[in-house]
Enzyme design. Structure first.
Site, PDB file in Angstrom:
ATOM      1  N   HIS A 186       1.344  -1.147  -0.093  1.00  0.00           N
ATOM      2  CA  HIS A 186      -0.172  -0.073   0.553  1.00  0.00           C
ATOM      3  C   HIS A 186       1.175   1.127   0.053  1.00  0.00           C
ATOM      4  CE1 HIS A 186      -4.156  -0.559   0.048  1.00  0.00           C
ATOM      5  NE2 HIS A 186      -4.777   0.500   0.292  1.00  0.00           N
ATOM      6  N   ASP A 190      -3.312   6.516  -1.766  1.00  0.00           N
ATOM      7  CA  ASP A 190      -4.558   6.357  -2.439  1.00  0.00           C
ATOM      8  C   ASP A 190      -4.188   6.103  -3.551  1.00  0.00           C
ATOM      9  OD1 ASP A 190      -7.260   5.415  -2.894  1.00  0.00           O
ATOM     10  OD2 ASP A 190      -7.599   7.784  -2.093  1.00  0.00           O
ATOM     11  N   GLY A 191      -4.900   5.492  -4.473  1.00  0.00           N
ATOM     12  CA  GLY A 191      -4.586   4.419  -5.748  1.00  0.00           C
ATOM     13  C   GLY A 191      -4.144   3.211  -5.461  1.00  0.00           C
ATOM     14  N   ASN A 192      -4.052   2.998  -4.458  1.00  0.00           N
ATOM     15  CA  ASN A 192      -3.764   1.534  -4.883  1.00  0.00           C
ATOM     16  C   ASN A 192      -4.029   0.214  -5.851  1.00  0.00           C
ATOM     17  OD1 ASN A 192      -1.257   2.352  -2.242  1.00  0.00           O
ATOM     18  ND2 ASN A 192      -2.633   2.569  -1.259  1.00  0.00           N
ATOM     19  N   ARG A 194      -6.038   0.860  -7.716  1.00  0.00           N
ATOM     20  CA  ARG A 194      -5.896   0.564  -9.271  1.00  0.00           C
ATOM     21  C   ARG A 194      -4.602   0.270  -9.319  1.00  0.00           C
ATOM     22  NH1 ARG A 194      -9.308   4.720  -7.154  1.00  0.00           N
ATOM     23  NH2 ARG A 194     -11.178   5.631  -7.738  1.00  0.00           N
ATOM     24  N   ALA A 196      -3.046  -1.371  -8.447  1.00  0.00           N
ATOM     25  CA  ALA A 196      -2.547  -3.040  -8.885  1.00  0.00           C
ATOM     26  C   ALA A 196      -3.055  -3.783  -9.425  1.00  0.00           C
ATOM     27  CB  ALA A 196      -2.709  -3.178  -7.466  1.00  0.00           C
ATOM     28  N   ARG A 197      -4.158  -3.148 -10.098  1.00  0.00           N
ATOM     29  CA  ARG A 197      -4.823  -4.162 -11.203  1.00  0.00           C
ATOM     30  C   ARG A 197      -4.577  -3.245 -12.362  1.00  0.00           C
ATOM     31  NH1 ARG A 197      -8.924  -3.008  -7.495  1.00  0.00           N
ATOM     32  NH2 ARG A 197      -9.520  -1.295  -7.286  1.00  0.00           N
TER      33      ARG A 197
END
Length: 259
Positions: A186, A190-192, A194, A196-197
């Site tokens: 992490h 923020d945006g972790n 999104r 990762a995918r």
């Protein structure tokens, strides 16, 4: 087979390969672009962007986003701009190599309307935890002081895997494990998820070609999002206590998106 991985576990690889359907590679090779795509619009990039965003709570519908992005039909900016940003990050990934510098650049794109500019593409400086809607802590991520070292190891392993000769099944295994390890660190404010995918799919494309961008993995994760989070949680509550021996149910969700 790669050797000397430091943070991306390979202990489950043999069990994982045993679980895979023999038809998967053939199904992957049958993936193709959609008729709705044009020279300036990708339907499957829209699918990836919409459903990855919906996992994070965005309310946009795929049909609306396609009308907005392909046909220029206007919607309220708040309805489309975060998904536009993620679409731009996927487009960037499709045209650039997978490495630490470009992952940070992709995060700057996808977080443009999520984070302050100073946090875009930069590791977090604060403690991070994931909570349930009722306020219960369900995961405590790596401490801020642990993040740089963990990400150095992550990027080192990623470089090794990117340069290694892997079978189709091994590519899927490491793509899903890269996804899982990244989201457990992490590293961003923020945006972790999104990121990762996106990295998962980016790795597949880097290893076995552009058909990876047609893989409906984000849609599958969204359709099974309760199970997606249950499987992520199986590893434990805190970063220092993670048990990757429990990761197999999560890892098998990626090949399931082909079936």
């Amino acid at each position: 087979m790669p050797v000397d991985l430091t943070i991306i576990p390979d202990a489950l690889l043999e069990r994982y390969l045993h679980e895979l359907s023999p038809d998967l590679e053939s199904l992957f090779n049958q993936l193709q672009d959609a008729e709705l795509s044009t020279a300036n619009f990708s339907f499957y990039t829209s699918v990836s962007s919409v459903f990855s965003s919906k996992i994070e709570g965005e309310t946009i519908e795929l049909d609306s986003f396609v009308k907005h992005r392909r046909d220029g039909i206007p919607f309220q900016a708040d309805y489309t701009r975060k998904i536009d940003d993620l679409y731009d990050a996927y487009t960037f990934a499709q045209n650039n190599r997978l490495n630490s510098e470009n992952i940070a650049a992709a995060h700057r794109l996808l977080s443009k309307h999520i984070l302050n500019k100073s946090a875009q593409g930069n590791f977090r400086k604060h403690n991070m935890y994931v909570s349930t809607p009722d306020g219960r802590i369900e995961y405590v991520a790596a401490l801020p002081g642990q993040v740089p070292d963990a990400m150095d190891k992550f990027y080192r392993d990623l470089d090794l895997l990117t340069g290694a000769e892997l079978s189709f099944g091994e590519v899927l295994y490491y793509a899903a494990m890269i996804h899982l390890v990244f989201v457990k660190i992490h590293p961003w404010n923020d945006g972790n998820g999104r990121s990762a995918r996106l990295i998962e799919k980016w790795f597949i494309a880097e290893k076995i070609g552009e058909k990876a961008w047609y893989l409906p993995s984000e849609k599958h994760y969204y359709n099974q999002h309760n199970l997606y989070y249950i499987n992520i949680r199986k590893l434990g509550l805190e970063y220092i206590e993670l048990d990757y021996s429990q990761a197999l149910p999560f890892l098998l969700m990626l090949p399931d998106s082909l079936l």
